[in-house]
Design a protein around this motif. Structure first.
Motif, PDB file in Angstrom:
ATOM      1  N   UNK A   1       0.825  -1.205   0.000  1.00  0.00           N
ATOM      2  CA  UNK A   1       0.000   0.000   0.000  1.00  0.00           C
ATOM      3  C   UNK A   1       0.864   1.262   0.000  1.00  0.00           C
ATOM      4  N   UNK A   2       1.922   1.261   0.781  1.00  0.00           N
ATOM      5  CA  UNK A   2       2.777   2.435   0.846  1.00  0.00           C
ATOM      6  C   UNK A   2       3.477   2.676  -0.486  1.00  0.00           C
ATOM      7  N   UNK A   3       3.873   1.607  -1.161  1.00  0.00           N
ATOM      8  CA  UNK A   3       4.511   1.754  -2.470  1.00  0.00           C
ATOM      9  C   UNK A   3       3.524   2.354  -3.478  1.00  0.00           C
ATOM     10  N   UNK A   4       2.287   1.867  -3.452  1.00  0.00           N
ATOM     11  CA  UNK A   4       1.265   2.414  -4.345  1.00  0.00           C
ATOM     12  C   UNK A   4       0.994   3.878  -4.023  1.00  0.00           C
ATOM     13  N   UNK A   5       0.999   4.189  -2.739  1.00  0.00           N
ATOM     14  CA  UNK A   5       0.787   5.566  -2.304  1.00  0.00           C
ATOM     15  C   UNK A   5       1.880   6.479  -2.860  1.00  0.00           C
ATOM     16  N   UNK A   6       3.119   6.015  -2.802  1.00  0.00           N
ATOM     17  CA  UNK A   6       4.240   6.791  -3.334  1.00  0.00           C
ATOM     18  C   UNK A   6       4.067   7.025  -4.832  1.00  0.00           C
ATOM     19  N   UNK A   7       3.638   5.999  -5.545  1.00  0.00           N
ATOM     20  CA  UNK A   7       3.456   6.120  -6.991  1.00  0.00           C
ATOM     21  C   UNK A   7       2.358   7.121  -7.328  1.00  0.00           C
ATOM     22  N   UNK A   8       1.267   7.080  -6.578  1.00  0.00           N
ATOM     23  CA  UNK A   8       0.159   7.992  -6.836  1.00  0.00           C
ATOM     24  C   UNK A   8       0.545   9.441  -6.572  1.00  0.00           C
ATOM     25  N   UNK A   9       1.476   9.639  -5.662  1.00  0.00           N
ATOM     26  CA  UNK A   9       1.942  10.987  -5.346  1.00  0.00           C
ATOM     27  C   UNK A   9       3.167  11.386  -6.161  1.00  0.00           C
ATOM     28  N   UNK A  10       3.567  10.491  -7.091  1.00  0.00           N
ATOM     29  CA  UNK A  10       4.744  10.755  -7.932  1.00  0.00           C
ATOM     30  C   UNK A  10       5.987  11.052  -7.102  1.00  0.00           C
ATOM     31  N   UNK A  11       6.106  10.344  -5.990  1.00  0.00           N
ATOM     32  CA  UNK A  11       7.268  10.525  -5.121  1.00  0.00           C
ATOM     33  C   UNK A  11       8.325   9.489  -5.461  1.00  0.00           C
ATOM     34  N   UNK A  12       9.559   9.954  -5.582  1.00  0.00           N
ATOM     35  CA  UNK A  12      10.657   9.076  -5.964  1.00  0.00           C
ATOM     36  C   UNK A  12      11.332   8.434  -4.753  1.00  0.00           C
ATOM     37  N   UNK A  13      11.249   9.114  -3.600  1.00  0.00           N
ATOM     38  CA  UNK A  13      11.883   8.558  -2.407  1.00  0.00           C
ATOM     39  C   UNK A  13      11.131   7.311  -1.964  1.00  0.00           C
ATOM     40  N   UNK A  14      11.878   6.309  -1.567  1.00  0.00           N
ATOM     41  CA  UNK A  14      11.263   5.045  -1.169  1.00  0.00           C
ATOM     42  C   UNK A  14      11.803   4.618   0.186  1.00  0.00           C
ATOM     43  N   UNK A  15      10.903   4.339   1.101  1.00  0.00           N
ATOM     44  CA  UNK A  15      11.307   3.917   2.432  1.00  0.00           C
ATOM     45  C   UNK A  15      11.858   2.498   2.396  1.00  0.00           C
ATOM     46  N   UNK A  16      12.877   2.248   3.202  1.00  0.00           N
ATOM     47  CA  UNK A  16      13.449   0.909   3.291  1.00  0.00           C
ATOM     48  C   UNK A  16      12.521   0.003   4.090  1.00  0.00           C
ATOM     49  N   UNK A  17      12.771  -1.300   4.002  1.00  0.00           N
ATOM     50  CA  UNK A  17      11.971  -2.251   4.775  1.00  0.00           C
ATOM     51  C   UNK A  17      12.086  -1.975   6.272  1.00  0.00           C
ATOM     52  N   UNK A  18      13.284  -1.626   6.721  1.00  0.00           N
ATOM     53  CA  UNK A  18      13.470  -1.366   8.153  1.00  0.00           C
ATOM     54  C   UNK A  18      12.690  -0.135   8.594  1.00  0.00           C
ATOM     55  N   UNK A  19      12.630   0.887   7.739  1.00  0.00           N
ATOM     56  CA  UNK A  19      11.863   2.090   8.072  1.00  0.00           C
ATOM     57  C   UNK A  19      10.367   1.793   8.100  1.00  0.00           C
ATOM     58  N   UNK A  20       9.917   0.993   7.141  1.00  0.00           N
ATOM     59  CA  UNK A  20       8.498   0.639   7.094  1.00  0.00           C
ATOM     60  C   UNK A  20       8.098  -0.216   8.292  1.00  0.00           C
ATOM     61  N   UNK A  21       8.958  -1.151   8.659  1.00  0.00           N
ATOM     62  CA  UNK A  21       8.653  -1.987   9.818  1.00  0.00           C
ATOM     63  C   UNK A  21       8.625  -1.144  11.088  1.00  0.00           C
ATOM     64  N   UNK A  22       9.536  -0.192  11.186  1.00  0.00           N
ATOM     65  CA  UNK A  22       9.532   0.708  12.344  1.00  0.00           C
ATOM     66  C   UNK A  22       8.213   1.472  12.417  1.00  0.00           C
ATOM     67  N   UNK A  23       7.733   1.972  11.281  1.00  0.00           N
ATOM     68  CA  UNK A  23       6.461   2.700  11.263  1.00  0.00           C
ATOM     69  C   UNK A  23       5.309   1.805  11.713  1.00  0.00           C
ATOM     70  N   UNK A  24       5.328   0.551  11.267  1.00  0.00           N
ATOM     71  CA  UNK A  24       4.264  -0.379  11.645  1.00  0.00           C
ATOM     72  C   UNK A  24       4.337  -0.706  13.135  1.00  0.00           C
ATOM     73  N   UNK A  25       5.545  -0.844  13.650  1.00  0.00           N
ATOM     74  CA  UNK A  25       5.727  -1.092  15.083  1.00  0.00           C
ATOM     75  C   UNK A  25       5.233   0.103  15.897  1.00  0.00           C
ATOM     76  N   UNK A  26       5.545   1.305  15.434  1.00  0.00           N
ATOM     77  CA  UNK A  26       5.087   2.511  16.130  1.00  0.00           C
ATOM     78  C   UNK A  26       3.565   2.556  16.169  1.00  0.00           C
ATOM     79  N   UNK A  27       2.927   2.122  15.096  1.00  0.00           N
ATOM     80  CA  UNK A  27       1.464   2.078  15.088  1.00  0.00           C
ATOM     81  C   UNK A  27       0.940   1.188  16.211  1.00  0.00           C
ATOM     82  N   UNK A  28       1.582   0.028  16.397  1.00  0.00           N
ATOM     83  CA  UNK A  28       1.164  -0.877  17.475  1.00  0.00           C
ATOM     84  C   UNK A  28       1.420  -0.242  18.842  1.00  0.00           C
ATOM     85  N   UNK A  29       2.543   0.456  18.973  1.00  0.00           N
ATOM     86  CA  UNK A  29       2.862   1.124  20.238  1.00  0.00           C
ATOM     87  C   UNK A  29       1.848   2.223  20.550  1.00  0.00           C
TER      88      UNK A  29
END
Length: 222
Positions: A75-103
């Motif tokens: 979903x985040x990758x699709x979101x980046x594409x829809x916003x024409x954003x070239x920067x891409x978060x690494x797996x570790x950054x994405x997992x951190x974001x998901x962990x923060x959501x649980x916290x």
């Protein structure tokens, strides 16, 4: 309830706040030329669903599976594409974001502002009624696309999937509102930039302070 604010909350997807926001971005940008992104996302989600699931992390008593993480990533990758954003978060950054959501969900429970599943079901029913009553045919059509992505029948989506997603989304919203009321965060309406900076700082500090309660079970994402 009507108007823009509830309509934004209608198009929820798979993982609480971030994916709820992502779904609204899909609606805002969904045009004919973007349909290939939806098709690609749909194919990727089907592939994820066909892959054997395993736990890759744990946040206190909450487990995070490989399927949940890969879905979040898709979903985040699709979101980046829809916003024409070239920067891409690494797996570790994405997992951190998901962990923060649980916290954040755990913190909402700790501070007594978490939403019950019964409350989330009532909210889901309200959102469904708003959607069915709206004259916005684009919103209706888009919601059908969101439902199709989950692979669920419409009744299953609204009765099972949507309440779980709204439970997470609303619990974090309530926590955020409490933090503003308590003076921990500035009011977003007064200074949105300062609010975003303070909110990011709060989440980073929460992650650091609870690091001992977080376990990651795979070596390639640390």
């Amino acid at each position: 309830m009507g108007g823009e604010k509830p309509m934004k909350k209608l198009v929820i997807s798979l993982s609480a706040v971030v994916l709820a926001c992502s779904a609204w971005v899909f609606y805002s940008f969904a045009t004919e030329e973007k349909s290939d992104i939806f098709r690609s996302l749909s194919a990727e989600l089907k592939e994820i669903q066909a892959t054997k699931d395993r736990y890759i992390a744990q946040v206190e008593h909450i487990g995070i599976t490989s399927g949940e993480f890969q879905t979040y990533k898709a979903y985040m990758r699709a979101n980046q594409q829809l916003n024409n954003r070239k920067d891409e978060l690494s797996d570790s950054e994405l997992l951190k974001d998901l962990i923060i959501e649980k916290l954040l969900l755990l913190e909402a429970e700790k501070q007594g502002v978490a939403v019950s599943l019964e409350q989330a079901r009532a909210y889901s029913d309200e959102m469904r009624h708003i959607l069915e009553s709206t004259a916005d045919e684009k919103a209706k059509a888009f919601q059908q696309q969101v439902i199709a992505l989950t692979g669920l029948r419409e009744d299953e989506y609204w009765e099972k999937h949507a309440p779980e997603a709204y439970k997470s989304q609303l619990s974090i919203e309530h926590l955020l509102n409490k933090l503003v009321q308590d003076g921990v965060l500035p009011n977003a309406s007064g200074d949105p930039e300062s609010f975003q900076t303070a909110w990011k700082s709060y989440k980073d500090k929460l992650y650091e302070s609870r690091s001992e309660q977080v376990k990651i079970f795979i070596d390639d994402i640390q």
